[in-house]
Design an enzyme around this catalytic site. Structure first.
Site, mmCIF file in Angstrom:
data_model
loop_
_atom_site.group_PDB
_atom_site.id
_atom_site.type_symbol
_atom_site.label_atom_id
_atom_site.label_comp_id
_atom_site.label_asym_id
_atom_site.label_seq_id
_atom_site.Cartn_x
_atom_site.Cartn_y
_atom_site.Cartn_z
ATOM 1 C CG HIS A 1 -4.630 -1.204 -8.093
ATOM 2 N ND1 HIS A 1 -3.412 -1.330 -8.718
ATOM 3 C CD2 HIS A 1 -4.421 -0.328 -7.084
ATOM 4 C CE1 HIS A 1 -2.514 -0.565 -8.134
ATOM 5 N NE2 HIS A 1 -3.110 0.056 -7.127
ATOM 6 C CB THR B 1 -0.920 0.036 1.235
ATOM 7 O OG1 THR B 1 -0.124 0.069 2.426
ATOM 8 C CG2 THR B 1 -1.828 -1.184 1.282
ATOM 9 C CB SER C 1 -4.890 -7.824 -8.015
ATOM 10 O OG SER C 1 -5.101 -6.528 -7.503
ATOM 11 C CE LYS D 1 -1.201 -6.049 -5.654
ATOM 12 N NZ LYS D 1 -2.004 -4.917 -6.199
ATOM 13 C CB THR E 1 1.774 -3.137 -9.650
ATOM 14 O OG1 THR E 1 1.795 -3.685 -8.330
ATOM 15 C CG2 THR E 1 0.394 -2.596 -9.942
ATOM 16 C CE1 TYR F 1 1.532 0.894 -8.865
ATOM 17 C CE2 TYR F 1 3.042 1.662 -7.162
ATOM 18 C CZ TYR F 1 1.768 1.331 -7.574
ATOM 19 O OH TYR F 1 0.727 1.418 -6.689
ATOM 20 C CD GLN G 1 3.971 -2.023 -5.958
ATOM 21 O OE1 GLN G 1 4.338 -1.198 -5.134
ATOM 22 N NE2 GLN G 1 3.636 -1.692 -7.196
ATOM 23 N NE ARG H 1 -6.899 5.209 -7.333
ATOM 24 C CZ ARG H 1 -5.650 4.820 -7.132
ATOM 25 N NH1 ARG H 1 -4.934 5.384 -6.168
ATOM 26 N NH2 ARG H 1 -5.113 3.893 -7.885
ATOM 27 C CB SER I 1 3.882 0.122 -1.878
ATOM 28 O OG SER I 1 3.694 0.938 -3.023
#
Length: 406
Positions: free
Chosen positions: A300, A108, A298, A276, A186, A160, A158, A195, A136
């Site tokens: 997300h 996260t 996933s 992911k 990811t 990106y 994780q 969002r 993350s």
């Protein structure tokens, strides 16, 4: 007939007078918690609106987020009577290690924005529970600091899939040197999802002191005191300069990236590599062809593409395309131990929790994260007993029925 009455005796009253004089308010709050939803309610009271909605919200109409939950809510578990078992074994093996529970903590970002203890609370709770913790790229405590906070924890990193190869290489080399052995790449963030709660709240990172935020903080003083008296909020593995946050976010995503970039990461990373963000049979095969050891099914958490397939619906599709020998982790929507068991019964080898972990963190720091893991374990044990399953290997699709969708 009239009731016969008598004067109460102390010997009768004494055992009933069990006052809870817990001085630790955090532990007192947690003693009354019986579900992740209880922790969510506490988190909402104790966290400013912007950070809380960043966790609680999702992209656009949030239909994918709610769909993740509805998919689990539609399930019926089949009980087994007189199917005795003395003990329940919840151990699960994934990415070359065996864990005490079939669930780990998902990566996260901006975590200390939610609660000042941040990733350190998560990794320590994971170490205590015997489950993996995922850090993350956009974490707010560095690769090295998280590793030092819980030396015996299993730590995953994780990454990106982003445009700056030198920065990516530096990160994964540091992660390997610090003891992280599983890389989660990811791939569902070509651009950032819209969002809308964040837009409406005017959320900025780090949060800005405006009239609205000051009013919002007036009844959440502990959050603001912790925020103002701890290190500034940064992407700690990338920079210690708060002024660079916007540039880092803008440079993080690149819609021109391709499977060739994934193949390049595979060449650089010596450990296990899980992709992911896989939801389709085609992307399953492409990920495996380009070096993935395993897959994380996933969407997300509904935070990227709205109206995307739910992770649970995508799970059997990905399993069929991957075959039985590829390890699959399910992420998105898990809020109860029974959700974990359903995912395992339908083909997952392991699961990850994101929002559930952050609700616990916001509610009570490290103690809240521990509470989440304890709740999930207790729920899994009871469900397994009542379903007549002694080990995770006993779980199968016949133990669960799905409602017909119109």
């Amino acid at each position: 007939m009239a009731l016969r009455r008598r004067i109460p005796r102390w010997a009768d009253l004494g055992p009933l007078l069990q006052f809870d004089l817990q001085r630790n308010r955090r532990l007192a709050r947690l003693s009354r918690v019986s579900s992740v939803e209880d922790l969510r309610r506490i988190a909402k009271r104790r966290t400013p609106t912007g950070p809380f909605d960043y966790v609680d919200g999702a992209a656009e109409s949030e239909s994918t987020h709610y769909g993740n939950r509805d998919a689990f809510g539609e399930l019926t578990f089949i009980p087994a009577i007189l199917a005795a078992n003395d003990d329940i074994d919840l151990r699960a093996t994934v990415a070359g290690e065996t864990f005490e529970l079939p669930v780990g903590i998902a990566p996260t970002g901006f975590t200390r924005m939610m609660q000042a203890e941040g990733e350190v609370a998560g990794v320590r709770a994971a170490e205590r529970a015997g489950v993996p913790f995922s850090l993350s790229t956009m974490g707010t405590q560095s690769i090295e600091d998280v590793a030092a906070a819980a030396p015996n924890a299993t730590k995953w990193f994780q990454l990106y899939l982003w445009r700056d190869r030198e920065a990516s290489l530096d990160l994964i080399q540091r992660a390997w040197a610090a003891g992280y052995r599983n890389l989660l790449v990811t791939v569902d963030t070509a651009v950032s999802g819209r969002r809308l709660r964040d837009v409406r709240n005017g959320l900025s990172v780090p949060p800005k002191l405006t009239i609205g935020t000051v009013l919002d903080a007036s009844y959440r003083p502990e959050w603001w005191f912790n925020f103002l008296t701890t290190d500034p909020l940064t992407f700690a593995s990338l920079s210690d300069d708060t002024s660079s946050l916007a540039a880092l976010v803008n440079g993080m995503f690149d819609p021109t990236l391709s499977m060739e970039d994934l193949a390049w990461i595979r060449e650089q990373w010596p450990g296990k590599l899980f992709v992911k963000g896989v939801l389709t049979a085609e992307d399953t095969q492409r990920s495996l062809d380009n070096g993935a050891d395993g897959l994380v099914v996933s969407n997300h958490g509904g935070r990227q593409l709205d109206r995307a397939p739910t992770s649970f619906d995508a799970l059997p599709v990905v399993r069929a395309a991957a075959g039985d020998d590829v390890e699959i982790i399910l992420d998105s929507g898990i809020m109860h131990g029974a959700d974990i068991l359903a995912a395992l019964a339908y083909g997952a080898d392991f699961t990850l929790i994101g929002r559930a972990y952050l609700y616990g963190l916001m509610a009570a720091g490290e103690a809240g994260v521990r509470k989440v893991l304890e709740l999930l374990e207790a729920q899994m044990r009871v469900t397994m007993h009542l379903m007549g399953a002694a080990t995770l290997a006993d779980l199968n699709p016949d133990m669960i029925r799905r409602a017909e969708r119109g």
